[in-house]
Design a protein around this motif. Structure first.
Motif, mmCIF file in Angstrom:
data_model
loop_
_atom_site.group_PDB
_atom_site.id
_atom_site.type_symbol
_atom_site.label_atom_id
_atom_site.label_comp_id
_atom_site.label_asym_id
_atom_site.label_seq_id
_atom_site.Cartn_x
_atom_site.Cartn_y
_atom_site.Cartn_z
ATOM 1 N N GLU A 115 0.832 -1.202 0.000
ATOM 2 C CA GLU A 115 0.000 0.000 0.000
ATOM 3 C C GLU A 115 0.870 1.258 0.000
ATOM 4 O O GLU A 115 0.563 2.251 -0.657
ATOM 5 C CB GLU A 115 -0.923 0.003 1.222
ATOM 6 C CG GLU A 115 -1.886 1.172 1.262
ATOM 7 C CD GLU A 115 -2.832 1.097 2.442
ATOM 8 O OE1 GLU A 115 -3.590 2.069 2.639
ATOM 9 O OE2 GLU A 115 -2.816 0.093 3.180
ATOM 10 N N LYS A 116 1.971 1.193 0.730
ATOM 11 C CA LYS A 116 2.861 2.337 0.822
ATOM 12 C C LYS A 116 3.786 2.445 -0.380
ATOM 13 O O LYS A 116 4.121 3.545 -0.840
ATOM 14 C CB LYS A 116 3.685 2.247 2.113
ATOM 15 C CG LYS A 116 4.434 3.525 2.449
ATOM 16 C CD LYS A 116 5.023 3.447 3.850
ATOM 17 C CE LYS A 116 5.706 4.761 4.220
ATOM 18 N NZ LYS A 116 6.290 4.701 5.592
ATOM 19 N N TYR A 117 4.212 1.280 -0.908
ATOM 20 C CA TYR A 117 5.162 1.258 -2.033
ATOM 21 C C TYR A 117 4.616 0.361 -3.147
ATOM 22 O O TYR A 117 5.073 -0.770 -3.332
ATOM 23 C CB TYR A 117 6.528 0.757 -1.569
ATOM 24 C CG TYR A 117 7.100 1.528 -0.409
ATOM 25 C CD1 TYR A 117 7.511 2.851 -0.558
ATOM 26 C CD2 TYR A 117 7.229 0.947 0.854
ATOM 27 C CE1 TYR A 117 8.034 3.575 0.503
ATOM 28 C CE2 TYR A 117 7.756 1.658 1.927
ATOM 29 C CZ TYR A 117 8.143 2.972 1.735
ATOM 30 O OH TYR A 117 8.668 3.683 2.796
ATOM 31 N N PRO A 118 3.637 0.837 -3.910
ATOM 32 C CA PRO A 118 2.981 -0.018 -4.911
ATOM 33 C C PRO A 118 3.886 -0.448 -6.057
ATOM 34 O O PRO A 118 3.570 -1.417 -6.760
ATOM 35 C CB PRO A 118 1.830 0.870 -5.413
ATOM 36 C CG PRO A 118 2.259 2.275 -5.102
ATOM 37 C CD PRO A 118 3.054 2.186 -3.842
ATOM 38 N N ASP A 119 5.014 0.239 -6.265
ATOM 39 C CA ASP A 119 5.915 -0.116 -7.364
ATOM 40 C C ASP A 119 7.037 -1.060 -6.934
ATOM 41 O O ASP A 119 7.933 -1.364 -7.730
ATOM 42 C CB ASP A 119 6.530 1.150 -7.967
ATOM 43 C CG ASP A 119 5.478 2.047 -8.600
ATOM 44 O OD1 ASP A 119 4.527 1.502 -9.180
ATOM 45 O OD2 ASP A 119 5.597 3.271 -8.486
ATOM 46 N N LEU A 120 6.990 -1.527 -5.694
ATOM 47 C CA LEU A 120 8.001 -2.465 -5.200
ATOM 48 C C LEU A 120 7.597 -3.881 -5.590
ATOM 49 O O LEU A 120 6.432 -4.274 -5.465
ATOM 50 C CB LEU A 120 8.105 -2.355 -3.680
ATOM 51 C CG LEU A 120 9.255 -3.103 -2.993
ATOM 52 C CD1 LEU A 120 10.600 -2.571 -3.459
ATOM 53 C CD2 LEU A 120 9.132 -2.972 -1.481
ATOM 54 N N ASN A 121 8.548 -4.655 -6.082
ATOM 55 C CA ASN A 121 8.309 -6.056 -6.452
ATOM 56 C C ASN A 121 9.102 -6.946 -5.497
ATOM 57 O O ASN A 121 10.335 -6.979 -5.559
ATOM 58 C CB ASN A 121 8.739 -6.324 -7.891
ATOM 59 C CG ASN A 121 7.975 -5.475 -8.887
ATOM 60 O OD1 ASN A 121 6.766 -5.349 -8.792
ATOM 61 N ND2 ASN A 121 8.691 -4.869 -9.822
ATOM 62 N N VAL A 122 8.406 -7.653 -4.613
ATOM 63 C CA VAL A 122 9.061 -8.494 -3.612
ATOM 64 C C VAL A 122 9.098 -9.935 -4.100
ATOM 65 O O VAL A 122 8.076 -10.496 -4.507
ATOM 66 C CB VAL A 122 8.324 -8.418 -2.256
ATOM 67 C CG1 VAL A 122 8.972 -9.379 -1.248
ATOM 68 C CG2 VAL A 122 8.348 -6.990 -1.718
ATOM 69 N N GLU A 123 10.277 -10.521 -4.075
ATOM 70 C CA GLU A 123 10.419 -11.960 -4.300
ATOM 71 C C GLU A 123 10.689 -12.591 -2.936
ATOM 72 O O GLU A 123 11.745 -12.381 -2.339
ATOM 73 C CB GLU A 123 11.568 -12.273 -5.259
ATOM 74 C CG GLU A 123 11.743 -13.768 -5.494
ATOM 75 C CD GLU A 123 12.925 -14.110 -6.376
ATOM 76 O OE1 GLU A 123 13.258 -15.305 -6.467
ATOM 77 O OE2 GLU A 123 13.525 -13.186 -6.952
ATOM 78 N N LEU A 124 9.717 -13.332 -2.433
ATOM 79 C CA LEU A 124 9.810 -13.909 -1.099
ATOM 80 C C LEU A 124 10.292 -15.348 -1.218
ATOM 81 O O LEU A 124 9.639 -16.189 -1.840
ATOM 82 C CB LEU A 124 8.441 -13.850 -0.415
ATOM 83 C CG LEU A 124 8.375 -14.078 1.091
ATOM 84 C CD1 LEU A 124 9.307 -13.148 1.835
ATOM 85 C CD2 LEU A 124 6.942 -13.902 1.577
ATOM 86 N N MET A 125 11.457 -15.641 -0.634
ATOM 87 C CA MET A 125 12.059 -16.973 -0.706
ATOM 88 C C MET A 125 11.983 -17.617 0.674
ATOM 89 O O MET A 125 12.721 -17.240 1.591
ATOM 90 C CB MET A 125 13.503 -16.867 -1.189
ATOM 91 C CG MET A 125 13.612 -16.339 -2.609
ATOM 92 S SD MET A 125 15.320 -16.131 -3.182
ATOM 93 C CE MET A 125 15.704 -14.578 -2.411
ATOM 94 N N LEU A 126 11.070 -18.565 0.819
ATOM 95 C CA LEU A 126 10.826 -19.200 2.112
ATOM 96 C C LEU A 126 11.488 -20.568 2.139
ATOM 97 O O LEU A 126 11.099 -21.473 1.406
ATOM 98 C CB LEU A 126 9.309 -19.340 2.349
ATOM 99 C CG LEU A 126 8.492 -18.049 2.245
ATOM 100 C CD1 LEU A 126 7.026 -18.327 2.550
ATOM 101 C CD2 LEU A 126 9.044 -16.977 3.178
ATOM 102 N N GLU A 127 12.495 -20.701 2.968
ATOM 103 C CA GLU A 127 13.187 -21.978 3.098
ATOM 104 C C GLU A 127 14.025 -21.964 4.369
ATOM 105 O O GLU A 127 14.365 -20.914 4.911
ATOM 106 C CB GLU A 127 14.057 -22.257 1.876
ATOM 107 C CG GLU A 127 15.047 -21.169 1.510
ATOM 108 C CD GLU A 127 15.801 -21.523 0.232
ATOM 109 O OE1 GLU A 127 16.558 -22.512 0.270
ATOM 110 O OE2 GLU A 127 15.619 -20.822 -0.773
ATOM 111 N N GLU A 128 14.332 -23.156 4.849
ATOM 112 C CA GLU A 128 15.092 -23.265 6.086
ATOM 113 C C GLU A 128 16.590 -23.069 5.840
ATOM 114 O O GLU A 128 17.329 -22.737 6.760
ATOM 115 C CB GLU A 128 14.851 -24.638 6.738
ATOM 116 C CG GLU A 128 13.371 -24.965 6.931
ATOM 117 C CD GLU A 128 12.584 -23.832 7.583
ATOM 118 O OE1 GLU A 128 12.930 -23.424 8.703
ATOM 119 O OE2 GLU A 128 11.613 -23.353 6.967
#
Length: 302
Positions: A115-128
């Motif tokens: 909502e604050k940064y609509p042009d940000l593209n986050v790649e979320l890498m979930l792993e141990e």
């Protein structure tokens, strides 16, 4: 060395195919092949073993690929810093954390970030697995222990307590354990004690296993442990933040908990001035502050 040839070599080594590399580079297969041969001639070395099923790097090719991979990551970092403007936050941000924390704590809060940064593209890498931040496997990490890698900026965000939880339905069926000895009448669900990011909670798990639970289910992340608990499989060892998402979980043996598990945010020194990193860091800190205030009954951050 000609950077254009190195760039093409890197694409071929990464793809393992002249055709696929050509598609990526928007070049014909013959143009890619010519550039690779010219590079081999300039180095007086064979860089690829050519097989019907594709290309395999030679020992000399592996050495060069290691160098071009490091160069590419450094260039990506430089490009990201150049793209960051003084007033805007945009572009790619690669965030790594554990599956449990990322799924149960971080992801539900990301709408506030977008909502604050609509042009940000986050790649979320979930792993141990602990990704190598200095080698730019990710831009920023949230880890369940203090990072040991050099050249990282690190900040302790908060602490987590590991506790025992079960579903009300499971306890109605199997009974409520009154003492640690009662663990022997139940199935224990926990993360593997040898997992890379849970050294502190491993002590608690090993203690419980010492009381010989009826059976065990080990999972390689806390999201899996949680799924076992809410599906009435047994008593699970879980971080306390799961109760914010699943308030109906019943805490078992409340006098039993381990030492605090520290939660750290870390990123490479070279990204110290990144607007994207700063925006993400501030977002996480604001969310932690808001939650703490809510817990104290003071309402949300305004």
């Amino acid at each position: 060395m000609d950077w254009d040839k190195l760039r093409i070599f890197h694409a071929v080594a990464d793809a393992g195919s002249l055709t696929h590399a050509g598609d990526t580079l928007h070049l014909s297969q013959s143009a890619v092949s010519r550039q690779v041969r010219a590079l081999e001639e300039s180095l007086n070395a064979i860089l690829f073993h050519r097989h019907a099923r594709g290309l395999i790097l030679t020992e000399q090719g592996e050495l060069l690929f290691d160098a071009t991979r490091a160069m590419t990551k450094r260039l990506d970092a430089a490009s990201a810093r150049i793209r960051d403007s003084e007033d805007e936050v945009f572009g790619e941000l690669r965030v790594t954390t554990t599956t449990g924390f990322g799924t149960l704590w971080l992801t539900p809060r990301l709408p506030q970030l977008y909502e604050k940064y609509p042009d940000l593209n986050v790649e979320l890498m979930l792993e141990e697995r602990v990704l190598d931040l200095p080698m730019r496997e990710a831009d920023v990490a949230i880890r369940m222990k203090e990072p040991s890698q050099a050249d990282l900026i690190r900040k302790r965000l908060m602490s987590v307590q590991m506790r025992l939880y079960a579903s009300a339905e499971y306890l109605d069926t199997r009974g409520y354990p009154e003492t640690l000895n009662d663990v022997s009448k139940h199935r224990l669900i926990c993360q593997n004690p040898n997992a890379p990011q849970v050294a502190v909670s491993a002590t608690l798990v090993q203690k419980l296993i010492g009381y010989q639970p009826q059976s065990t289910l080990t999972v390689n992340n806390y999201y899996g442990v949680l799924q076992g608990v809410i599906n009435n499989l047994g008593i699970g060892v879980l971080p306390d933040y799961v109760t914010h998402v699943f308030p109906d979980l019943v805490r078992v043996l409340p006098e039993l908990e381990n030492a605090e598990v520290p939660v750290f945010l870390a990123y490479p020194e070279e990204l110290r001035h990144s607007r994207r990193i700063a925006a993400f860091r501030d977002f996480v800190q604001d969310e932690i502050t808001a939650h703490r205030r809510a817990e104290r009954g003071q309402g949300e951050v305004t």
